[in-house]
Design a protein around this motif. Structure first.
Motif, PDB file in Angstrom:
ATOM      1  N   ARG A 300      -3.352  -4.475  14.444  1.00 29.57           N
ATOM      2  CA  ARG A 300      -4.367  -3.624  15.066  1.00 29.57           C
ATOM      3  C   ARG A 300      -4.129  -2.162  14.761  1.00 29.57           C
ATOM      4  N   GLU A 301      -2.865  -1.748  14.776  1.00 25.90           N
ATOM      5  CA  GLU A 301      -2.561  -0.326  14.739  1.00 25.90           C
ATOM      6  C   GLU A 301      -2.884   0.342  13.406  1.00 25.90           C
ATOM      7  N   ASP A 302      -2.811  -0.391  12.284  1.00 27.89           N
ATOM      8  CA  ASP A 302      -3.065   0.266  10.999  1.00 27.89           C
ATOM      9  C   ASP A 302      -4.114  -0.446  10.156  1.00 27.89           C
ATOM     10  N   GLY A 303      -4.786  -1.449  10.705  1.00 26.25           N
ATOM     11  CA  GLY A 303      -5.979  -2.027  10.110  1.00 26.25           C
ATOM     12  C   GLY A 303      -5.846  -2.457   8.658  1.00 26.25           C
ATOM     13  N   ALA A 304      -6.938  -2.264   7.917  1.00 26.90           N
ATOM     14  CA  ALA A 304      -7.007  -2.746   6.538  1.00 26.90           C
ATOM     15  C   ALA A 304      -6.022  -2.018   5.632  1.00 26.90           C
ATOM     16  N   GLU A 305      -5.800  -0.733   5.881  1.00 29.82           N
ATOM     17  CA  GLU A 305      -4.890   0.032   5.024  1.00 29.82           C
ATOM     18  C   GLU A 305      -3.471  -0.503   5.129  1.00 29.82           C
ATOM     19  N   GLY A 306      -3.006  -0.745   6.340  1.00 31.57           N
ATOM     20  CA  GLY A 306      -1.663  -1.286   6.506  1.00 31.57           C
ATOM     21  C   GLY A 306      -1.556  -2.701   5.973  1.00 31.57           C
ATOM     22  N   ALA A 307      -2.595  -3.511   6.218  1.00 35.20           N
ATOM     23  CA  ALA A 307      -2.583  -4.874   5.692  1.00 35.20           C
ATOM     24  C   ALA A 307      -2.501  -4.866   4.175  1.00 35.20           C
ATOM     25  N   ALA A 308      -3.199  -3.921   3.523  1.00 34.40           N
ATOM     26  CA  ALA A 308      -3.172  -3.852   2.068  1.00 34.40           C
ATOM     27  C   ALA A 308      -1.770  -3.563   1.544  1.00 34.40           C
ATOM     28  N   ARG A 309      -1.031  -2.717   2.238  1.00 31.12           N
ATOM     29  CA  ARG A 309       0.349  -2.441   1.804  1.00 31.12           C
ATOM     30  C   ARG A 309       1.198  -3.704   1.896  1.00 31.12           C
ATOM     31  N   ARG A 310       1.051  -4.426   2.978  1.00 30.11           N
ATOM     32  CA  ARG A 310       1.856  -5.639   3.150  1.00 30.11           C
ATOM     33  C   ARG A 310       1.411  -6.737   2.183  1.00 30.11           C
ATOM     34  N   ILE A 311       0.107  -6.807   1.899  1.00 27.28           N
ATOM     35  CA  ILE A 311      -0.380  -7.762   0.900  1.00 27.28           C
ATOM     36  C   ILE A 311       0.224  -7.457  -0.465  1.00 27.28           C
ATOM     37  N   ALA A 312       0.276  -6.186  -0.832  1.00 29.46           N
ATOM     38  CA  ALA A 312       0.849  -5.800  -2.122  1.00 29.46           C
ATOM     39  C   ALA A 312       2.306  -6.219  -2.218  1.00 29.46           C
ATOM     40  N   ALA A 313       3.058  -6.027  -1.138  1.00 29.17           N
ATOM     41  CA  ALA A 313       4.474  -6.399  -1.151  1.00 29.17           C
ATOM     42  C   ALA A 313       4.647  -7.912  -1.229  1.00 29.17           C
ATOM     43  N   ALA A 314       3.818  -8.645  -0.501  1.00 31.83           N
ATOM     44  CA  ALA A 314       3.930 -10.106  -0.504  1.00 31.83           C
ATOM     45  C   ALA A 314       3.501 -10.709  -1.834  1.00 31.83           C
ATOM     46  N   SER A 315       2.552 -10.064  -2.506  1.00 34.99           N
ATOM     47  CA  SER A 315       1.977 -10.633  -3.730  1.00 34.99           C
ATOM     48  C   SER A 315       3.000 -10.816  -4.839  1.00 34.99           C
TER      49      SER A 315
END
Length: 352
Positions: A300-315
């Protein structure tokens, strides 16, 4: 960067009733979802916190403490086996999960008939593990004594659900949280009691095998998944995982003990972890092509921008996965739920 495919709703959603939950989730996420829960509304809003009020009614069990410890009307006092009572003689009342599932399934089918829920989406029912409830609300030698009693009652709930709901419409999720408090030797000591001696000889063998038995109890034509969790009290874990190593170890031990396919696995990702080190152990995750992986990297706290960072790391480690929150969002601040659901859709492709 990989674009994740699909979204998974872990279970609880901060709405007041099942119809609003399912109608809103389907409207905002549509084909991103393969399954839709009822939001764990009513007394299930705080996961298993309603269970002491239920099982405490059984003859042979009694509450600890003279005054109720109330959390939004639920009495959180622990439970004990009364002096001189043989645990094997205790018969627990209905636990409430089957009743809730059947009531919400009627809403689900009505909404599907109206076209509000797409055809092919399954109704998801989340259930706790016996270890989760027993570790939370019993102490000491009562734990190994009452666990098989609670397991019988819980499997009875599962049997009622699978007998009443068409299997092609149904998905079962086992919520595995308290097990990680046991395995990490921390987190719940003050609240749930941290001494598990005498209950498990080998925690890393026995806990995954217990969850495997629960998965195996689900009929093979019913989808089944597991949500591995580090808790969600005040939107915080009871202990922060160092990395995904213990999640991977648990999932692999579980998978090696299964007699049926596992439809999905959900793993949490802490909000501050967008580094490769957190995800690196997932390279050893022994999933087959039949099992969907969902990473709880939406916050919730960082929305799509934060999710994108974590997606990049997981990818860089797991090329195929869907998105989720790290736990349910039933206790998220009022007014934030729709935004959280929209974030799922922003960062993931719809299922094809």
């Amino acid at each position: 960067m990989t674009q994740p495919q699909g979204a998974h709703l872990v279970g609880s959603i901060n709405f007041d009733d099942a119809e609003k939950t399912m109608r809103t989730a389907a409207g905002l996420l549509g084909r991103h979802l393969k399954r839709i829960p009822d939001g764990e509304v009513g007394p299930r809003f705080h996961w298993i916190l309603f269970q002491p009020d239920v099982i405490g009614q059984a003859e042979g069990l009694e509450r600890i403490g003279d005054e109720p410890v109330l959390v939004r009307g639920l009495d959180a006092r622990p439970v004990r086996i009364a002096d001189g009572v043989d645990a094997a003689s205790i018969v627990l009342p209905p636990l409430g999960y089957a009743d809730a599932a059947l009531e919400s399934y009627a809403v689900f089918t009505r909404l599907r008939d109206e076209g509000a829920i797409p055809a092919g989406v399954r109704f998801q029912v989340s259930l706790p593990t016996p270890v989760g409830v027993v570790a939370a609300f019993f102490r000491g030698e009562d734990r190994p004594a009452i666990e098989p009693v609670y397991a019988v009652a819980l499997l009875g709930e599962l049997q009622r659900i699978t007998a009443a709901i068409p299997h092609g419409d149904l998905a079962i999720q086992w919520d595995v949280a308290t097990e990680f408090a046991v395995l990490e030797s921390g987190g719940y000591e003050e609240t749930f009691g941290g001494d598990y001696s005498g209950w498990f000889d080998d925690q890393w063998t026995e806990l995954p095998s217990r969850v495997a038995a629960l998965v195996n109890a689900v009929p093979t034509d019913v989808e089944v998944g597991v949500h591995l969790c580090y808790g969600d009290a005040g939107e915080k874990h009871f202990i922060e995982p160092t990395d995904a190593a213990n999640l991977t170890r648990f999932a692999n031990a579980l998978l090696s003990s299964l007699d049926r396919p596992l439809t999905w696995v959900h793993l949490p990702v802490p909000i501050e972890r967008d580094d490769a080190a957190y995800f690196a152990p997932l390279a050893e995750l022994a999933l087959t092509g039949d099992t969907e992986l969902y990473l709880g990297l939406v916050h919730r706290e960082d929305g799509a921008e934060g999710a994108a960072r974590r997606i990049a790391a997981a990818s860089g480690v797991v090329p195929a996965f869907g998105v989720a929150t790290e736990c349910g969002i039933g206790r998220a601040p009022d007014g934030t739920t729709e935004g959280i659901l929209r974030t799922h859709a922003e960062v993931a492709a719809a299922w094809r």
